[in-house]
Design a protein around this motif. Structure first.
Motif, PDB file in Angstrom:
ATOM      1  N   PHE A   2      -5.064   3.511 -10.501  1.00  0.00           N
ATOM      2  CA  PHE A   2      -4.745   4.821 -10.000  1.00  0.00           C
ATOM      3  C   PHE A   2      -4.012   5.503 -11.263  1.00  0.00           C
ATOM      4  CE2 PHE A   2      -1.356   7.296  -8.199  1.00  0.00           C
ATOM      5  CZ  PHE A   2      -2.205   7.864  -7.117  1.00  0.00           C
ATOM      6  N   ASP A  62      -7.478  11.890  -5.613  1.00  0.00           N
ATOM      7  CA  ASP A  62      -6.875  11.019  -6.202  1.00  0.00           C
ATOM      8  C   ASP A  62      -7.554  10.818  -7.579  1.00  0.00           C
ATOM      9  OD1 ASP A  62      -4.740  10.453  -4.597  1.00  0.00           O
ATOM     10  OD2 ASP A  62      -5.521   8.434  -3.992  1.00  0.00           O
ATOM     11  N   ASP A  68      -1.919  -5.379  -3.941  1.00  0.00           N
ATOM     12  CA  ASP A  68      -2.104  -4.115  -3.801  1.00  0.00           C
ATOM     13  C   ASP A  68      -3.260  -3.582  -3.135  1.00  0.00           C
ATOM     14  OD1 ASP A  68      -1.346  -1.567  -3.745  1.00  0.00           O
ATOM     15  OD2 ASP A  68      -1.797  -1.044  -5.948  1.00  0.00           O
ATOM     16  N   ASN A  69      -3.316  -2.528  -2.392  1.00  0.00           N
ATOM     17  CA  ASN A  69      -4.613  -2.077  -1.783  1.00  0.00           C
ATOM     18  C   ASN A  69      -4.405  -0.592  -1.593  1.00  0.00           C
ATOM     19  OD1 ASN A  69      -3.525  -2.198   1.282  1.00  0.00           O
ATOM     20  ND2 ASN A  69      -3.718  -4.223   0.904  1.00  0.00           N
ATOM     21  N   TRP A  70      -5.448  -0.171  -1.677  1.00  0.00           N
ATOM     22  CA  TRP A  70      -5.793   1.445  -1.698  1.00  0.00           C
ATOM     23  C   TRP A  70      -6.509   1.978  -0.556  1.00  0.00           C
ATOM     24  CZ3 TRP A  70      -9.283   5.042  -1.253  1.00  0.00           C
ATOM     25  CH2 TRP A  70      -9.010   6.203  -1.526  1.00  0.00           C
ATOM     26  N   TRP A  71      -5.985   3.306   0.065  1.00  0.00           N
ATOM     27  CA  TRP A  71      -6.821   3.701   1.094  1.00  0.00           C
ATOM     28  C   TRP A  71      -5.720   4.985   1.636  1.00  0.00           C
ATOM     29  CZ3 TRP A  71      -5.228   3.570   6.604  1.00  0.00           C
ATOM     30  CH2 TRP A  71      -4.396   2.744   6.992  1.00  0.00           C
ATOM     31  N   GLN A  72      -6.260   5.652   2.372  1.00  0.00           N
ATOM     32  CA  GLN A  72      -5.654   7.188   2.955  1.00  0.00           C
ATOM     33  C   GLN A  72      -5.897   7.293   4.349  1.00  0.00           C
ATOM     34  OE1 GLN A  72      -8.792  10.151   0.842  1.00  0.00           O
ATOM     35  NE2 GLN A  72      -6.803  10.104   0.006  1.00  0.00           N
ATOM     36  N   THR A  73      -5.189   8.338   4.765  1.00  0.00           N
ATOM     37  CA  THR A  73      -5.262   8.643   6.367  1.00  0.00           C
ATOM     38  C   THR A  73      -6.941   8.968   6.710  1.00  0.00           C
ATOM     39  OG1 THR A  73      -3.066   9.705   6.242  1.00  0.00           O
ATOM     40  CG2 THR A  73      -4.581  10.021   8.127  1.00  0.00           C
ATOM     41  N   MET A  76      -5.447  -1.430  -8.172  1.00  0.00           N
ATOM     42  CA  MET A  76      -5.578  -1.389  -6.697  1.00  0.00           C
ATOM     43  C   MET A  76      -6.700  -2.444  -6.396  1.00  0.00           C
ATOM     44  SD  MET A  76      -5.414   2.734  -6.200  1.00  0.00           S
ATOM     45  CE  MET A  76      -7.074   3.176  -7.013  1.00  0.00           C
ATOM     46  N   LEU A  91       3.296  11.364   2.165  1.00  0.00           N
ATOM     47  CA  LEU A  91       2.654  12.578   1.591  1.00  0.00           C
ATOM     48  C   LEU A  91       3.251  13.950   2.054  1.00  0.00           C
ATOM     49  CD1 LEU A  91      -1.090  12.060   1.376  1.00  0.00           C
ATOM     50  CD2 LEU A  91       0.775  11.026  -0.237  1.00  0.00           C
ATOM     51  N   ARG A 112      -2.339  11.955  -8.574  1.00  0.00           N
ATOM     52  CA  ARG A 112      -2.945  12.914  -7.541  1.00  0.00           C
ATOM     53  C   ARG A 112      -3.701  14.113  -8.299  1.00  0.00           C
ATOM     54  NH1 ARG A 112      -3.132  12.079  -1.912  1.00  0.00           N
ATOM     55  NH2 ARG A 112      -3.825  14.457  -1.924  1.00  0.00           N
ATOM     56  N   ASN A 142       3.972  12.469  -3.324  1.00  0.00           N
ATOM     57  CA  ASN A 142       4.090  11.354  -2.704  1.00  0.00           C
ATOM     58  C   ASN A 142       5.549  10.662  -2.920  1.00  0.00           C
ATOM     59  OD1 ASN A 142       3.813   8.657  -1.879  1.00  0.00           O
ATOM     60  ND2 ASN A 142       1.667   8.395  -2.390  1.00  0.00           N
ATOM     61  N   VAL A 159       0.770  -1.105   0.014  1.00  0.00           N
ATOM     62  CA  VAL A 159       0.074  -0.062  -0.173  1.00  0.00           C
ATOM     63  C   VAL A 159       0.746   1.235  -0.050  1.00  0.00           C
ATOM     64  CG1 VAL A 159      -0.261   0.342   2.514  1.00  0.00           C
ATOM     65  CG2 VAL A 159      -2.075   0.939   1.207  1.00  0.00           C
ATOM     66  N   GLY A 160       0.482   2.406  -0.205  1.00  0.00           N
ATOM     67  CA  GLY A 160       0.856   3.596  -0.202  1.00  0.00           C
ATOM     68  C   GLY A 160       1.177   4.347  -1.287  1.00  0.00           C
ATOM     69  N   GLU A 161       1.667   3.671  -2.341  1.00  0.00           N
ATOM     70  CA  GLU A 161       1.951   4.221  -3.862  1.00  0.00           C
ATOM     71  C   GLU A 161       1.413   3.448  -4.831  1.00  0.00           C
ATOM     72  OE1 GLU A 161       6.270   4.389  -3.794  1.00  0.00           O
ATOM     73  OE2 GLU A 161       5.673   3.748  -1.754  1.00  0.00           O
ATOM     74  N   PRO A 162       1.455   3.947  -5.952  1.00  0.00           N
ATOM     75  CA  PRO A 162       1.365   2.572  -7.284  1.00  0.00           C
ATOM     76  C   PRO A 162       2.182   1.504  -7.241  1.00  0.00           C
ATOM     77  CG  PRO A 162       1.428   4.891  -8.007  1.00  0.00           C
ATOM     78  CD  PRO A 162       1.828   5.061  -6.581  1.00  0.00           C
TER      79      PRO A 162
HETATM   80  P1  AMP Z   1      -1.978   8.570   3.489  1.00  0.00           P
HETATM   81  O1  AMP Z   1      -3.131   9.501   3.612  1.00  0.00           O
HETATM   82  O2  AMP Z   1      -0.400   9.350   3.680  1.00  0.00           O
HETATM   83  O3  AMP Z   1      -2.010   7.219   3.501  1.00  0.00           O
HETATM   84  O4  AMP Z   1      -1.705   8.755   1.650  1.00  0.00           O
HETATM   85  C1  AMP Z   1      -2.786   8.438   0.833  1.00  0.00           C
HETATM   86  C2  AMP Z   1      -2.591   8.490  -0.534  1.00  0.00           C
HETATM   87  O5  AMP Z   1      -1.469   7.743  -0.905  1.00  0.00           O
HETATM   88  C3  AMP Z   1      -3.629   8.251  -1.432  1.00  0.00           C
HETATM   89  O6  AMP Z   1      -4.463   9.239  -1.514  1.00  0.00           O
HETATM   90  C4  AMP Z   1      -2.858   7.889  -2.693  1.00  0.00           C
HETATM   91  O7  AMP Z   1      -2.621   9.150  -3.557  1.00  0.00           O
HETATM   92  C5  AMP Z   1      -1.714   7.273  -2.265  1.00  0.00           C
HETATM   93  N1  AMP Z   1      -1.842   5.624  -2.434  1.00  0.00           N
HETATM   94  C6  AMP Z   1      -2.082   4.949  -1.184  1.00  0.00           C
HETATM   95  N2  AMP Z   1      -2.357   3.513  -1.647  1.00  0.00           N
HETATM   96  C7  AMP Z   1      -2.425   3.549  -3.009  1.00  0.00           C
HETATM   97  C8  AMP Z   1      -2.134   2.654  -4.027  1.00  0.00           C
HETATM   98  N3  AMP Z   1      -2.279   1.425  -3.640  1.00  0.00           N
HETATM   99  N4  AMP Z   1      -1.970   3.002  -5.383  1.00  0.00           N
HETATM  100  C9  AMP Z   1      -1.737   4.213  -5.647  1.00  0.00           C
HETATM  101  N5  AMP Z   1      -1.632   5.137  -4.475  1.00  0.00           N
HETATM  102  C10 AMP Z   1      -1.815   5.162  -3.333  1.00  0.00           C
END
Ligand code: AMP
Length: 582
Positions: free
Chosen positions: A462, A450, A365-370, A390, A476, A465, A471, A343-346
């Protein structure tokens, strides 16, 4: 697209006995958060508490004497905590806090190296009903000050070394009543007026504590995150976030009670708390905690020596492992690994494929944010991975791609990635910035910031941004924060900061500065400016490159045009420059 389970086993040799989620489509259709809540213990009002769900509930079961974690220090020291010991230590710290007047709702921050005490104080704070804010130990004084000042933190837990690092700003924080000093390494410490000696007071504290009655909506954790403008903002979560973290650890990370799980993220970041604490412990899983940072051989050794079965890491780390060579993983026994996630970036397709080659497993891979508090989109253990994607929305989560008017677009079209509000781990506010919080919701959607697209089968991809946030290796960085520090340097008149693409860390921070009269550009000055930013903010925020310009492109209203700095740096067309000053 769903594969039969047996078929998947054929694909991936070391699949776990049985993934927790056996049929994505069926679960997604029939999912109800209430069922997940039923698997948790403490969600009635006055009883919901993340610390209870992660630690104390296990005391009522056979997990009581199971290891919650095995910690390895930088010096090779090893410490083991059962859930029972973890409960007693966190009770002691909650008593310590009570003695010093900390109450429900107070903000308490922890600025410690990744030592067991970090986890003890973290959950002690939750037990008393206060809000815990973790700070990455690599932060410099400016970064620490911004966060403590904005949150009005009352108490800071730190170490002698880290206190020395930020000493210059401590007297500028009138709300900060106490510092708890954890002297893990046992060196000489000078205690000042506000200071509390952790070791002394913990030795005297009672091991019993009645968890403060908190309800689902009471605030629990606060992480600062960077935006395009202004200082970092405090993303606030509530105790009921545990519902989402528990469910996603179980069904997206596929954690099972007999796993040995290693999350490489530091607790200064949300991955290090949601999945380095809440998700695994609410599932009763034993974690490996390693104090050190990235080192390819050491990382493989940890997986081998602790027989790690489930692993959660980040694309930059995976690319650095790739760089360290294909032969290296073969020198270690990684055969216990059964499920690996990122997680965290592409995560580039090559990295997914490399995982299969080097470890016999593909990275999920998985996607999420703070702000989302928990995984929103994922590749699941039961599914075929689409390298580069993702994955698909977690059950209970509605995700879509919107146009500029915030209406869904057809599959294949790029747009803004958005989520339907209302999932349990959704952030509750940005501390003291309600307007900004409200601005993130449009047309009944939460706008993530995103850009992405969705394919015909509902997999999300993805794109980038939608804002200027950089990133770098999963961190971030807000360009404004770096620019604010740059212009504090005596030689700098103006500064503009962009993210420059990089094959390993995704983006590096690049700065453009113009100098004040009397200063001349030089290599020495460039170095000085870089060190200046690194000391005040953090290593990853320090510009890898600095270009000196006579003046920076600005709009007629005087705003530095980062977009133009970026397109010119990358040799791309200027685009619309009608607002550029003459
Ligand atoms: P943060 O809030 O610091 O966890 O960062 C979240 C941001 O990291 C997301 O809005 C994306 O821009 C990026 N991000 C998190 N996971 C992914 C992923 N699996 N693929 C691409 N970007 C991601």
């Amino acid at each position: 697209m769903k594969l039969e389970y047996e078929e998947l086993l054929k694909d991936v040799g070391k699949m776990s006995p049985k993934p927790n989620m056996l049929d994505y489509g069926d679960i997604y259709q029939n999912f109800d958060w209430k069922e997940i809540e039923g698997q948790l213990k403490s969600l009635d009002d006055g009883k919901a508490n993340m610390a209870y769900e992660c630690i104390d509930k296990h005391l009522e079961t056979e997990l009581k004497d199971k290891l919650a974690f095995i910690w390895e220090g930088l010096d090779g020291a090893i410490e083991k905590y059962t859930f029972a010991r973890f409960s007693e230590e966190t009770n002691k710290f909650a008593n310590l806090l009570k003695k010093h007047g900390i109450k429900k709702g107070d903000r308490v921050f922890v600025f410690l190296e990744r030592v067991p005490e970090l986890y003890v104080v973290f959950f002690g704070v939750l037990k008393i009903g206060a809000i815990i804010g973790p700070l990455f130990s690599a932060f410099g004084p400016e970064a620490v000050k911004d966060r403590l000042e904005d949150s009005g933190a009352k108490l800071l837990i730190t170490s002698p070394n880290l206190k020395r690092k930020v000493k210059s700003i401590l007297h500028e924080l009138p709300d900060l009543h106490h510092l708890v000093i954890v002297n893990k390494r046992g060196g000489p410490v000078e205690y000042e007026d506000k200071d509390i000696c952790y070791e002394k007071e913990m030795a005297e504290a009672s091991t019993s504590f009645e968890i403060e009655p908190t309800n689902r909506e009471d605030y629990s954790v606060m992480h600062y995150t960077s935006g395009t403008t202004g200082k970092p903002k405090g993303v606030v979560h509530a105790h009921q976030a545990i519902i989402g973290q528990y469910a996603t650890a179980k069904y997206a990370l596929d954690l099972k009670e007999d796993d040995i799980y290693w999350c490489t993220a530091d607790p200064g970041w949300v991955t290090g708390t949601s999945y380095g604490m809440f998700g695994p412990w609410s599932n009763g899983v034993t974690q490996i905690l390693y104090e050190g940072g990235f080192n390819a051989s050491k990382w493989y050794q940890i997986i081998q020596d602790y027989k790690v079965t489930a692993w959660y890491t980040a694309p930059t780390a995976i690319r650095m492992l790739m760089k360290a060579g294909d032969e290296l993983p073969g020198q270690y026994d990684l055969s216990r690994l059964r499920h690996i996630c990122s997680v965290g970036e592409p995560l580039n397709p090559e990295a997914v494929v490399w995982g299969e080659k080097a470890m016999g497993l593909a990275f999920h891979d998985n996607w999420w944010q703070t702000e989302t508090g928990a995984i929103m989109i994922a590749n699941y253990a039961i599914q075929n991975i689409r390298p580069g994607s993702m994955g698909r929305p977690f059950p209970g989560i509605q995700a879509d791609i919107l146009d500029d008017q915030y209406n869904p677009v057809p599959a294949g079209e790029e747009g803004q990635l958005a989520l339907k509000p209302g999932w349990p781990s959704m952030f509750r506010t940005y501390w003291n910035r309600e307007d900004y919080y409200n601005s993130r919701f449009k047309n009944d959607w939460y706008i993530t910031g995103d850009k992405a697209y969705k394919d015909e089968d509902g997999y999300f991809w993805f794109v980038g941004r939608a804002d200027d946030v950089i990133n770098t290796a999963g961190h971030l960085v807000g360009p404004f924060e770096v620019e604010s520090v740059l212009i504090q340097h005596p030689a700098v008149a103006e500064a503009g900061v962009i993210g420059k693409p990089d094959p390993i860390v995704m983006e590096v921070v690049k700065a453009f500065v113009s100098l004040k009269e009397g200063y001349v550009q030089s290599e020495q000055l460039r170095r000085e400016i870089r060190v200046f930013v690194k000391k005040k903010l953090a290593g990853w925020a320090c510009p890898r490159e600095i270009d000196f310009l006579d003046s920076l492109p600005k709009t007629r209203s005087g705003k530095i045009m980062r977009r133009l700095l970026k397109s010119r740096d990358l040799g791309l067309p200027d685009g619309d420059i009608s607002t550029l000053e003459d």
